[in-house]
Every structure is written in structure tokens, then in C-alpha cells.
Motif scaffolding. Structure first.
Motif, PDB file in Angstrom:
ATOM      1  N   GLU A  42       0.820  -1.215   0.000  1.00  0.00           N
ATOM      2  CA  GLU A  42       0.000   0.000   0.000  1.00  0.00           C
ATOM      3  C   GLU A  42       0.854   1.266   0.000  1.00  0.00           C
ATOM      4  O   GLU A  42       0.407   2.317  -0.441  1.00  0.00           O
ATOM      5  CB  GLU A  42      -0.971  -0.016   1.177  1.00  0.00           C
ATOM      6  CG  GLU A  42      -2.095  -1.023   0.962  1.00  0.00           C
ATOM      7  CD  GLU A  42      -3.054  -1.118   2.119  1.00  0.00           C
ATOM      8  OE1 GLU A  42      -2.710  -0.682   3.248  1.00  0.00           O
ATOM      9  OE2 GLU A  42      -4.162  -1.651   1.906  1.00  0.00           O
ATOM     10  N   ALA A  43       2.096   1.150   0.472  1.00  0.00           N
ATOM     11  CA  ALA A  43       3.026   2.284   0.443  1.00  0.00           C
ATOM     12  C   ALA A  43       3.826   2.314  -0.860  1.00  0.00           C
ATOM     13  O   ALA A  43       4.723   3.141  -1.019  1.00  0.00           O
ATOM     14  CB  ALA A  43       3.973   2.206   1.638  1.00  0.00           C
ATOM     15  N   GLY A  44       3.514   1.387  -1.773  1.00  0.00           N
ATOM     16  CA  GLY A  44       4.183   1.368  -3.065  1.00  0.00           C
ATOM     17  C   GLY A  44       5.485   0.597  -3.109  1.00  0.00           C
ATOM     18  O   GLY A  44       6.237   0.699  -4.069  1.00  0.00           O
ATOM     19  N   ARG A  45       5.756  -0.169  -2.067  1.00  0.00           N
ATOM     20  CA  ARG A  45       6.989  -0.951  -1.996  1.00  0.00           C
ATOM     21  C   ARG A  45       6.679  -2.434  -2.145  1.00  0.00           C
ATOM     22  O   ARG A  45       5.572  -2.889  -1.923  1.00  0.00           O
ATOM     23  CB  ARG A  45       7.686  -0.734  -0.656  1.00  0.00           C
ATOM     24  CG  ARG A  45       8.090   0.689  -0.366  1.00  0.00           C
ATOM     25  CD  ARG A  45       8.869   0.806   0.941  1.00  0.00           C
ATOM     26  NE  ARG A  45       8.313   0.073   2.045  1.00  0.00           N
ATOM     27  CZ  ARG A  45       7.415   0.555   2.914  1.00  0.00           C
ATOM     28  NH1 ARG A  45       6.937   1.775   2.776  1.00  0.00           N
ATOM     29  NH2 ARG A  45       6.978  -0.179   3.924  1.00  0.00           N
ATOM     30  N   GLY A  46       7.702  -3.191  -2.461  1.00  0.00           N
ATOM     31  CA  GLY A  46       7.593  -4.640  -2.465  1.00  0.00           C
ATOM     32  C   GLY A  46       7.839  -5.184  -1.069  1.00  0.00           C
ATOM     33  O   GLY A  46       8.278  -4.448  -0.166  1.00  0.00           O
ATOM     34  N   TRP A  47       7.549  -6.443  -0.879  1.00  0.00           N
ATOM     35  CA  TRP A  47       7.766  -7.122   0.407  1.00  0.00           C
ATOM     36  C   TRP A  47       8.170  -8.544   0.111  1.00  0.00           C
ATOM     37  O   TRP A  47       7.578  -9.199  -0.763  1.00  0.00           O
ATOM     38  CB  TRP A  47       6.471  -7.086   1.208  1.00  0.00           C
ATOM     39  CG  TRP A  47       6.498  -7.774   2.533  1.00  0.00           C
ATOM     40  CD1 TRP A  47       6.915  -7.236   3.723  1.00  0.00           C
ATOM     41  CD2 TRP A  47       6.070  -9.105   2.852  1.00  0.00           C
ATOM     42  NE1 TRP A  47       6.770  -8.142   4.741  1.00  0.00           N
ATOM     43  CE2 TRP A  47       6.248  -9.307   4.227  1.00  0.00           C
ATOM     44  CE3 TRP A  47       5.552 -10.148   2.091  1.00  0.00           C
ATOM     45  CZ2 TRP A  47       5.937 -10.505   4.867  1.00  0.00           C
ATOM     46  CZ3 TRP A  47       5.237 -11.341   2.716  1.00  0.00           C
ATOM     47  CH2 TRP A  47       5.426 -11.511   4.092  1.00  0.00           C
ATOM     48  N   ASP A  48       9.189  -9.023   0.779  1.00  0.00           N
ATOM     49  CA  ASP A  48       9.575 -10.427   0.620  1.00  0.00           C
ATOM     50  C   ASP A  48      10.060 -10.978   1.941  1.00  0.00           C
ATOM     51  O   ASP A  48      10.696 -10.279   2.730  1.00  0.00           O
ATOM     52  CB  ASP A  48      10.639 -10.591  -0.473  1.00  0.00           C
ATOM     53  CG  ASP A  48      11.915  -9.840  -0.162  1.00  0.00           C
ATOM     54  OD1 ASP A  48      12.782 -10.384   0.552  1.00  0.00           O
ATOM     55  OD2 ASP A  48      12.047  -8.694  -0.632  1.00  0.00           O
ATOM     56  N   ARG A  49       9.699 -12.213   2.170  1.00  0.00           N
ATOM     57  CA  ARG A  49      10.112 -12.913   3.387  1.00  0.00           C
ATOM     58  C   ARG A  49      10.308 -14.378   3.061  1.00  0.00           C
ATOM     59  O   ARG A  49       9.620 -14.944   2.209  1.00  0.00           O
ATOM     60  CB  ARG A  49       9.071 -12.809   4.499  1.00  0.00           C
ATOM     61  CG  ARG A  49       8.864 -11.436   5.068  1.00  0.00           C
ATOM     62  CD  ARG A  49      10.107 -10.940   5.818  1.00  0.00           C
ATOM     63  NE  ARG A  49       9.930  -9.623   6.357  1.00  0.00           N
ATOM     64  CZ  ARG A  49      10.140  -8.488   5.711  1.00  0.00           C
ATOM     65  NH1 ARG A  49      10.524  -8.492   4.468  1.00  0.00           N
ATOM     66  NH2 ARG A  49       9.969  -7.323   6.300  1.00  0.00           N
ATOM     67  N   ALA A  50      11.217 -14.987   3.788  1.00  0.00           N
ATOM     68  CA  ALA A  50      11.444 -16.419   3.672  1.00  0.00           C
ATOM     69  C   ALA A  50      11.364 -17.028   5.064  1.00  0.00           C
ATOM     70  O   ALA A  50      11.752 -16.401   6.053  1.00  0.00           O
ATOM     71  CB  ALA A  50      12.804 -16.701   3.062  1.00  0.00           C
ATOM     72  N   ALA A  51      10.856 -18.231   5.099  1.00  0.00           N
ATOM     73  CA  ALA A  51      10.829 -19.025   6.332  1.00  0.00           C
ATOM     74  C   ALA A  51      11.181 -20.440   5.918  1.00  0.00           C
ATOM     75  O   ALA A  51      10.424 -21.086   5.184  1.00  0.00           O
ATOM     76  CB  ALA A  51       9.460 -18.970   6.997  1.00  0.00           C
ATOM     77  N   GLY A  52      12.355 -20.883   6.339  1.00  0.00           N
ATOM     78  CA  GLY A  52      12.800 -22.211   5.931  1.00  0.00           C
ATOM     79  C   GLY A  52      12.825 -22.308   4.412  1.00  0.00           C
ATOM     80  O   GLY A  52      13.368 -21.441   3.740  1.00  0.00           O
ATOM     81  N   PRO A  53      12.167 -23.320   3.870  1.00  0.00           N
ATOM     82  CA  PRO A  53      12.204 -23.529   2.416  1.00  0.00           C
ATOM     83  C   PRO A  53      11.148 -22.742   1.637  1.00  0.00           C
ATOM     84  O   PRO A  53      10.966 -22.956   0.446  1.00  0.00           O
ATOM     85  CB  PRO A  53      11.933 -25.026   2.289  1.00  0.00           C
ATOM     86  CG  PRO A  53      11.007 -25.302   3.438  1.00  0.00           C
ATOM     87  CD  PRO A  53      11.528 -24.436   4.563  1.00  0.00           C
ATOM     88  N   LEU A  54      10.446 -21.830   2.285  1.00  0.00           N
ATOM     89  CA  LEU A  54       9.345 -21.122   1.651  1.00  0.00           C
ATOM     90  C   LEU A  54       9.667 -19.635   1.518  1.00  0.00           C
ATOM     91  O   LEU A  54      10.042 -18.974   2.498  1.00  0.00           O
ATOM     92  CB  LEU A  54       8.068 -21.303   2.482  1.00  0.00           C
ATOM     93  CG  LEU A  54       6.788 -20.646   1.980  1.00  0.00           C
ATOM     94  CD1 LEU A  54       6.445 -21.118   0.573  1.00  0.00           C
ATOM     95  CD2 LEU A  54       5.647 -20.953   2.948  1.00  0.00           C
ATOM     96  N   LEU A  55       9.531 -19.107   0.305  1.00  0.00           N
ATOM     97  CA  LEU A  55       9.757 -17.689   0.005  1.00  0.00           C
ATOM     98  C   LEU A  55       8.457 -17.107  -0.544  1.00  0.00           C
ATOM     99  O   LEU A  55       7.835 -17.694  -1.414  1.00  0.00           O
ATOM    100  CB  LEU A  55      10.858 -17.528  -1.029  1.00  0.00           C
ATOM    101  CG  LEU A  55      11.059 -16.133  -1.642  1.00  0.00           C
ATOM    102  CD1 LEU A  55      11.554 -15.145  -0.588  1.00  0.00           C
ATOM    103  CD2 LEU A  55      12.004 -16.194  -2.816  1.00  0.00           C
ATOM    104  N   VAL A  56       8.078 -15.927  -0.043  1.00  0.00           N
ATOM    105  CA  VAL A  56       6.893 -15.217  -0.522  1.00  0.00           C
ATOM    106  C   VAL A  56       7.298 -13.788  -0.862  1.00  0.00           C
ATOM    107  O   VAL A  56       8.013 -13.140  -0.100  1.00  0.00           O
ATOM    108  CB  VAL A  56       5.778 -15.197   0.542  1.00  0.00           C
ATOM    109  CG1 VAL A  56       4.563 -14.410   0.039  1.00  0.00           C
ATOM    110  CG2 VAL A  56       5.361 -16.606   0.924  1.00  0.00           C
TER     111      VAL A  56
END
Length: 91
Positions: free
Chosen positions: A71-85
Motif C-alpha cells: 500500500e506504500a508502493g513498496r515490495g515485500w519479501d520474506r522467507a521461512a525455511g524452504p518457503l519464500l513469498v
């Protein structure tokens, strides 16, 4: 606001979803990754551990910090173990 969610589960699954509802995106992530985990051959306790340790925090993040970033116009990425979103505003 339309955004794109992409996810990757190491050695298993890569996919994407486009929409404008962050709660729906988190639900899609839960359903898609949950289905992959369910058919993975892991024992029930290992599946529960995966969902609690890796999937749940990322689903919460999609609807929380991910929503705020997009909503602020930025991307977001996070990983937890073998999972990336990854979330990004749609062009």
C-alpha cells in the motif's frame, strides 16, 4: 490496489497470484502450500510443524507487513525455511 504475490517452496512448487485482497492472498497461500505439504509424504507431526513454523508466519505477514508495504508502493519479501513469498504492486 492490485498486487502480485509469488511464492516458491524449495524443490517443490513455484506459483503466483494477482488480486487486490490481502486476506484472500494469505488464504490462497495457505491452501496452495498446504496442499503441497499434505501430499508430500511427510508424517502428520512434520506437516503440522511445517505449517506452524514456516507457513503461518508468512501468511500473517502477507496480510500485515506485506499489505502495509504494498500500500506504500513498496515490495515485500520474506522467507521461512524452504518457503519464500514476494509481494509487489501490480504495474
Amino acid at each position: 490496489m492490485t498486487f502480485k504475490m509469488m511464492w516458491a517452496l524449495a524443490a517443490e512448487h513455484v506459483d503466483e497470484w494477482i488480486g487486490d485482497d490481502f486476506a484472500e492472498a494469505a488464504s490462497v497461500l495457505d491452501q496452495e502450500i498446504g496442499a503441497t505439504v499434505s501430499t508430500s509424504g511427510m508424517h502428520e507431526d512434520a506437516q503440522a510443524h511445517f505449517r506452524a513454523t514456516f507457513l503461518a508466519p508468512l501468511s500473517v505477514g502477507v496480510a500485515g507487513a506485506g499489505k502495509e508495504a504494498v500500500e506504500a508502493g513498496r515490495g515485500w519479501d520474506r522467507a521461512a525455511g524452504p518457503l519464500l513469498v514476494v509481494l509487489s504492486p501490480a504495474a
